[in-house]
Structures are given as structure tokens and as C-alpha cells.
Design an enzyme around this catalytic site. Sequence first.
Site, short mmCIF file in Angstrom:
data_model
loop_
_atom_site.label_atom_id
_atom_site.label_comp_id
_atom_site.label_asym_id
_atom_site.label_seq_id
_atom_site.Cartn_x
_atom_site.Cartn_y
_atom_site.Cartn_z
N SER A 249 0.86 -1.20 0.00
CA SER A 249 0.00 0.00 0.00
C SER A 249 0.89 1.23 0.00
CB SER A 249 -0.88 0.02 1.25
OG SER A 249 -1.59 1.23 1.35
N TYR B 282 -2.14 -0.78 10.60
CA TYR B 282 -2.21 -1.03 9.15
C TYR B 282 -0.92 -0.57 8.46
CZ TYR B 282 -4.10 -1.16 4.41
OH TYR B 282 -4.31 -1.43 3.07
P1 NAD Z 1 -11.33 -6.20 0.31
O1 NAD Z 1 -11.73 -6.23 1.73
O2 NAD Z 1 -12.39 -6.10 -0.72
O3 NAD Z 1 -10.41 -7.44 -0.07
C1 NAD Z 1 -9.64 -8.12 0.88
C2 NAD Z 1 -9.88 -9.60 0.68
O4 NAD Z 1 -9.03 -10.32 1.58
C3 NAD Z 1 -11.33 -9.98 1.01
O5 NAD Z 1 -11.86 -10.73 -0.07
C4 NAD Z 1 -11.19 -10.82 2.27
O6 NAD Z 1 -12.17 -11.82 2.40
C5 NAD Z 1 -9.79 -11.40 2.10
N1 NAD Z 1 -9.22 -11.86 3.37
C6 NAD Z 1 -9.25 -11.24 4.57
N2 NAD Z 1 -8.69 -12.03 5.51
C7 NAD Z 1 -8.30 -13.17 4.88
C8 NAD Z 1 -7.67 -14.35 5.32
N3 NAD Z 1 -7.31 -14.55 6.60
N4 NAD Z 1 -7.42 -15.32 4.40
C9 NAD Z 1 -7.78 -15.16 3.12
N5 NAD Z 1 -8.40 -14.06 2.64
C10 NAD Z 1 -8.65 -13.07 3.52
O7 NAD Z 1 -10.32 -4.95 0.19
P2 NAD Z 1 -9.29 -4.55 -0.97
O8 NAD Z 1 -9.18 -3.08 -0.92
O9 NAD Z 1 -9.59 -5.24 -2.26
O10 NAD Z 1 -7.93 -5.13 -0.36
C11 NAD Z 1 -7.04 -5.96 -1.10
C12 NAD Z 1 -5.60 -5.62 -0.69
O11 NAD Z 1 -5.30 -4.29 -1.12
C13 NAD Z 1 -5.36 -5.63 0.81
O12 NAD Z 1 -4.10 -6.21 1.09
C14 NAD Z 1 -5.35 -4.16 1.17
O13 NAD Z 1 -4.62 -3.91 2.35
C15 NAD Z 1 -4.71 -3.57 -0.05
N6 NAD Z 1 -4.93 -2.14 -0.27
C16 NAD Z 1 -6.16 -1.62 -0.49
C17 NAD Z 1 -6.31 -0.26 -0.73
C18 NAD Z 1 -7.64 0.37 -1.00
O14 NAD Z 1 -7.69 1.62 -1.14
N7 NAD Z 1 -8.72 -0.36 -1.10
C19 NAD Z 1 -5.18 0.57 -0.73
C20 NAD Z 1 -3.94 0.01 -0.49
C21 NAD Z 1 -3.81 -1.35 -0.28
#
Ligand code: NAD
Length: 262
Positions: free
Chosen positions: A152, A165
Site C-alpha cells: 500500500s 495497518y
Molecule cells: P477487500 O476487503 O475487498 O479485499 C480483501 C480480501 O481479503 C477480502 O476478499 C477478504 O475476504 C480477504 N481476506 C481477509 N482475511 C483473509 C484471510 N485470513 N485469508 C484469506 N483471505 C482473507 O479490500 P481490498 O481493498 O480489495 O484489499 C485488497 C488488498 O489491497 C489488501 O491487502 C489491502 O490492504 C490492499 N490495499 C487496499 C487499498 C484500497 O484503497 N482499497 C489501498 C492500499 C492497499
Amino acid sequence: MSNDGVRTVLVTGGARGIGRGIARAFLQAGHRVMVADLGERGEWNYDLASESTMQDVVGELGELGEIDYVAVDVTDDESCRRAVAATVERFGRLDVLANNAGVVDSGPIEEFAEADWDRIFDVNVKGIFLMTRAALPELRKSSDAAIVNTASIAGKRGSPRMSAYCGSKFAAIGITQSLAQELAPDGIRVNALCPGIVGTAMWLDHLMVGQGNDAFQDRMSDLIPLGHPQTVEDMGEAAVYLATARNVTGVAHSVAGGLEMS
Ligand code: NAD
């Protein structure tokens, strides 16, 4: 890589959000995808995915190419090993591991629950370790192996109320750099994808819960130099690049519309 150049990609947290974007992009690039996500709805401060979410993604993306799903909890070593075994059983190989599963929580440090701190580090940090360790024997068999860790921009600069985080995402970048060096002699490239702000559950169901998509778009258009939040398609495009570029390893690549520039 198989003789036809088609690679098998395992995407954790692939049922929705950025993981779904990564799955779609790899299918569009002609590869095979195993989506790995929670099989039962996990307990957290917003709803996580479940088996039915994975069924949805396979139904939605199935017309693009070969895709299947497997339940995984990335905090559980046995579960990670089963997910890798299921991928190899289904597609015969594993070439790319996208460590994308993640959870977020925020709040003042004095009020932050220890259990929430541990969960964030278990999923966002230990999950990378356990999945990578489980996948390496198969990745080593590939002539075109890569790991893409979803970190991130929060892994490059801290923010108030985000110690857990941000700390977990700084760790993801450190792990990426270490593995990139450790696995370079084996030809396995390891990079981090650093999304900026994407309107997934993390934002809409937690960080800006109750404010709606319009408020989210408005706030981000003021904040982000290019004037709009990022999309899951942006993240898929970058993940395919990072897994494919033959001479790129150890980078933490921001896709953030200029919000983060290092
Ligand atoms: P999201 O919540 O839609 O996706 C996260 C996914 O991880 C979900 O499908 C959830 O069920 C799964 N998950 C959670 N715990 C788990 C576990 N123990 N085992 C297996 N799967 C698990 O959110 P997102 O934004 O798509 O996040 C995806 C990645 O992107 C994450 O690592 C998040 O930190 C990162 N991220 C997101 C953003 C943003 O702005 N949305 C920004 C930077 C980084």
C-alpha cells in the site's frame, strides 16, 4: 511457465475488490487463475468475503478464461498448503503468487484492541510468509515465477490512527525486498504493488463507512493529484506488469494517481 506461455496464478483475497481486479487482468492476459479467499465469512469489523463471493467471481470471470476457487485462511499454515496443493491439482502448476489478502482497522493507539492489532499483522504480514513458504516448492519448478505482494502507499508513509495497518504494510515492503534478494538466484521476481485509494470494502465499509460512494469520489478528487481514486482495473494492470517484467524485482510500485510519488 508452460510451453504455451500460459501461467497459473494464485490470488489470495481474490474474491472481490483489488484481488478480483488482479484475477480479471491475469485472465485477460491469457493466464489461468485460482482465486483463494475465506471459505466462511470471517469475523471482522466489516464483512469479509466467503465461498459465495468466490462462486460469484468464478461465474463472472469464467467467460474470460480458466478460473477456479479454493478456500484459504492465509493465517493458517495447513490451509495455505492445501490451497497450493489444490491449485496444482487443478491446473498442474503454479507460476505466480499474488499475496493480496488484507484487512484494515483504524483508531487511536490507546484504544486499539490488541486482538485487532494481532489480526492485522496475522493477515497482512504472516499471511505473506505462510503463503510464500507453501508456494515456493512449486514456484521453483517454473521458468517464469513471480510473487506480487499487495502492500500500500500506507507502507511508505504513516498516518494518524493507522499504526497497525501502516506498520503491516511497511513490513510487506520489507519482506518484498528481502525475498527479492533471497530468491533472485532462483530467477523468482518479487515485487510489491502499492495501491493508492480504491473504493473497495476497506474504504466504503470501514474507513468512510456510511458516507456513500459519491462522498468518497468527491473527497478523493480533492485529495489525489490526478483528480480521481484508483480502480481495481488499475491494480490488475500493475500486478500483471510486476509479475511479467523480466528485469524488475524488489520494487514497491505505487499506483496512486500521484498521491504518493516514491
Ligand atoms: P477487500 O476487503 O475487498 O479485499 C480483501 C480480501 O481479503 C477480502 O476478499 C477478504 O475476504 C480477504 N481476506 C481477509 N482475511 C483473509 C484471510 N485470513 N485469508 C484469506 N483471505 C482473507 O479490500 P481490498 O481493498 O480489495 O484489499 C485488497 C488488498 O489491497 C489488501 O491487502 C489491502 O490492504 C490492499 N490495499 C487496499 C487499498 C484500497 O484503497 N482499497 C489501498 C492500499 C492497499
